[in-house]
Design an enzyme around this catalytic site. Structure first.
Site, PDB file in Angstrom:
ATOM      1  N   SER A 128       0.811  -1.218   0.000  1.00  0.00           N
ATOM      2  CA  SER A 128       0.000   0.000   0.000  1.00  0.00           C
ATOM      3  C   SER A 128       0.843   1.266   0.000  1.00  0.00           C
ATOM      4  O   SER A 128       1.886   1.342   0.657  1.00  0.00           O
ATOM      5  CB  SER A 128      -0.875  -0.016   1.257  1.00  0.00           C
ATOM      6  OG  SER A 128      -1.409   1.269   1.497  1.00  0.00           O
ATOM      7  N   GLU A 130       0.154   3.711   1.604  1.00  0.00           N
ATOM      8  CA  GLU A 130       0.183   4.222   2.984  1.00  0.00           C
ATOM      9  C   GLU A 130       1.550   3.982   3.624  1.00  0.00           C
ATOM     10  O   GLU A 130       1.906   4.639   4.599  1.00  0.00           O
ATOM     11  CB  GLU A 130      -0.917   3.568   3.823  1.00  0.00           C
ATOM     12  CG  GLU A 130      -2.333   3.994   3.472  1.00  0.00           C
ATOM     13  CD  GLU A 130      -2.675   5.424   3.884  1.00  0.00           C
ATOM     14  OE1 GLU A 130      -2.267   5.855   4.968  1.00  0.00           O
ATOM     15  OE2 GLU A 130      -3.343   6.106   3.096  1.00  0.00           O
ATOM     16  N   TYR A 152      -1.885   0.365  10.644  1.00  0.00           N
ATOM     17  CA  TYR A 152      -2.144  -0.324   9.379  1.00  0.00           C
ATOM     18  C   TYR A 152      -0.915  -0.267   8.467  1.00  0.00           C
ATOM     19  O   TYR A 152      -0.468  -1.282   7.924  1.00  0.00           O
ATOM     20  CB  TYR A 152      -3.344   0.322   8.674  1.00  0.00           C
ATOM     21  CG  TYR A 152      -3.478  -0.050   7.212  1.00  0.00           C
ATOM     22  CD1 TYR A 152      -3.988  -1.293   6.835  1.00  0.00           C
ATOM     23  CD2 TYR A 152      -3.094   0.832   6.205  1.00  0.00           C
ATOM     24  CE1 TYR A 152      -4.099  -1.641   5.492  1.00  0.00           C
ATOM     25  CE2 TYR A 152      -3.211   0.497   4.866  1.00  0.00           C
ATOM     26  CZ  TYR A 152      -3.714  -0.746   4.520  1.00  0.00           C
ATOM     27  OH  TYR A 152      -3.805  -1.081   3.192  1.00  0.00           O
TER      28      TYR A 152
END
Ligand code: GDP
Length: 324
Positions: A128, A130, A152
């Site tokens: 990801s 992120e 996460y």
């Protein structure tokens, strides 16, 4: 020989689009689902995209190695797409350990199941953007250092590196796709694009009077899930496994994304959108902007759907659902 694909997280957005994509290519598609006693299997996305009766599902969980071993032994997949995760950033502060167990350790469980039962299977890990978090370079590529900003993202970073490590340690054909945000009418309601398109449709139909948002200055590089699942498949068709950034190369504020939806339905942004400080995050990722040039050069992949077209498609789908 018909190829067999095994997808974890098949009931999610990407699972649905990837299933459709692979079935259209002639694959047999198998999926792992978590069944809950009160809701059964979450099948609405597979139904919506028209593949519910064409995929074969197994009960399992990324946190349960024995279930993964049993399923891999039974399916003997040629390709495994690890899409399952606790994937909502905000929830990861409420449930950091669950997030680590599934989003991080779950990847090792899947890789261990493959290593013992089907080491020649090709493996895709859903990494990801992120992971870039507090960005270290204004445009993020495969060589940009990571700086995760949520439990996460920390868990996803582990998943990324264990994938690289199994590739280097055991010669497994394991690739990590660093996908920037990708959305569709099947995006979960808790993500900001879908929250916005659903709210815009509700307001238009007189079912809701305002839309509460958090940090609307945050910027994301948003693509369409339909484009992005093709990139996953392309990674597994290469002779050599590798890591790829998948992005559009454009970044937009939450505010401007929201205005696309509002303008499309002729709604006044200033009238309906309210800022709710409770929706701000403990640590924010202010801006993400990906450089997809490696994917273009090596995979021949390019995004084909604009943000405007995607948001309008999502609004139309939400309007249709609400009218039913
Ligand atoms: P993420 O990039 O995986 O966290 O995807 P999201 O769609 O959940 O959030 C994208 C950005 O929108 C983040 O920077 C959020 O802080 C911002 N945002 C602003 N308001 C909201 C909101 O009401 N819900 C969500 N989910 N995000 C919001």
């Amino acid at each position: 020989m018909t190829k067999r694909a095994l997808i974890t997280g098949i009931s999610g957005q990407d699972g649905a689009y990837l299933s459709k994509f692979l079935l259209d290519k002639g694959y047999e598609v198998y999926g792992i689902v978590r069944r809950s006693s009160h809701r059964g299997v979450d099948n609405h996305r597979l139904l919506w995209i028209g593949v519910w009766d064409k995929v074969k599902l197994f009960d399992g969980d990324l946190g349960d190695l024995s279930s993964l071993m049993r399923i891999v032994n039974e399916v003997m997949p040629d390709e495994v797409y690890n899409l399952a995760a606790q994937s909502f950033v905000t929830s990861s502060w409420q449930q950091p350990i669950l997030t680590a167990n599934i989003t991080a350790i779950g990847v090792t469980n899947m890789l261990e199941a493959l290593r013992s039962a089907k080491p020649d299977a090709r493996f895709y890990q859903a990494s990801s953007s992120e992971m870039f978090g507090l960005i270290q370079e204004s445009v993020q590529s495969e060589t940009t250092p990571f700086y995760p900003r949520s439990p996460y993202a920390v868990a996803k970073l582990y998943g990324h590196w264990i994938t690289v490590n199994y590739r280097e340690s055991y010669n497994i054909h394991a690739s990590s796709g660093i996908l920037f945000n990708h959305e569709s009418p099947l995006r979960g309601a808790e993500f900001v694009t879908r929250k916005v398109t659903t709210a815009a449709a509700m307001i238009k139909l007189g079912l809701q009077s305002e839309l509460k948002l958090g940090n609307i200055d945050a910027k994301r590089d948003w693509g369409h899930a339909r484009d992005y699942v093709e990139a996953m498949w392309l990674m597994l068709q290469q002779d050599r496994p590798d890591d790829y950034v998948i992005a559009t190369g454009k970044t937009t504020t939450v505010r401007d994304m929201c205005k696309i939806a509002m303008d499309y339905l002729e709604l006044d942004f200033d009238k309906f959108v309210k800022i709710d400080p409770d929706l701000y995050r403990p640590a924010e990722v202010d801006i993400l902007l990906g450089d997809p040039s490696k994917a273009k050069a090596k995979l021949g992949w390019e995004p084909s759907i604009t943000l405007e077209d995607m948001i309008r498609e999502m609004v139309d789908a939400d309007l249709e659902r609400l009218k039913k």
